[in-house]
Enzyme design. Sequence first.
Site, short mmCIF file in Angstrom:
data_model
loop_
_atom_site.label_atom_id
_atom_site.label_comp_id
_atom_site.label_asym_id
_atom_site.label_seq_id
_atom_site.Cartn_x
_atom_site.Cartn_y
_atom_site.Cartn_z
N CYS A 3 0.82 -1.21 0.00
CA CYS A 3 0.00 0.00 0.00
C CYS A 3 0.86 1.27 0.00
O CYS A 3 1.65 1.49 0.92
CB CYS A 3 -0.94 0.00 1.21
N LYS A 42 3.32 -9.36 0.43
CA LYS A 42 3.23 -8.67 -0.86
C LYS A 42 4.17 -7.47 -0.86
O LYS A 42 4.27 -6.76 0.14
CB LYS A 42 1.79 -8.21 -1.11
N ARG A 126 -8.23 -3.72 -8.67
CA ARG A 126 -9.24 -2.82 -9.23
C ARG A 126 -10.16 -3.52 -10.22
O ARG A 126 -11.36 -3.23 -10.26
CB ARG A 126 -8.55 -1.63 -9.90
#
Length: 219
Positions: A3, A42, A126
Amino acid sequence: MGCPKSFSVSGGMGAALLTKPDLIHDILTTLRRNMDTPVTCKIRLLKSSQDTVELARRIEKTGVSALAVHGRQVADRPRDPAKWNEIADVVSALTIPVIANGDVFEYDDIQRIKVATGASSVMVARGALWNASIFSPNVKAHWEDVKKEYVRKSILWDNDVKSTKHTLKEMIMHYSCLEFPEGKAIIKSQNLVDLAKVYGDEEYYESVRANRIALDRHA
């Protein structure tokens, strides 16, 4: 650790950890030492492919079961193309499964990124928020139909209203505009009842609520 949003990075979370390999090592080894379930993580790409590969190798040595790689650097914007070739560099350097992420918007993109990177699997963000039927090999459903079904599923599962609103807003911003009456009504909604009213699902909401009350009484 993917993020890049300011609320994450400013708090030392998300992509901020990418500059702290020793802390990454400590976190992952502590998790592996104290958990029986598989641990994965990640990352995003670093300034060079070599730097990304070096970090990925260090992460692999902690014993994690898989590594997801988003094909953009922290400074990249969503409109910047994901660098699938640099994900491929990580795949070729590791022995653990690598999960490829970035620019997967259609069902066929899932296979394309797997072939291009050699990754074992794919993470969709997304593309799934905008239209969850991306995972169907059949013709993609119209987003309006997906949106209405999502509202009903949120009512059925008593989904958190903030989560439901976030997904609806993502869909509308991508395909339409939040400034239209529908978007404004979603923003003003305080609960699932309000959202049901926006989409004319008041009767459905009440039937789900009645069934839930009946089940609670017999529990």
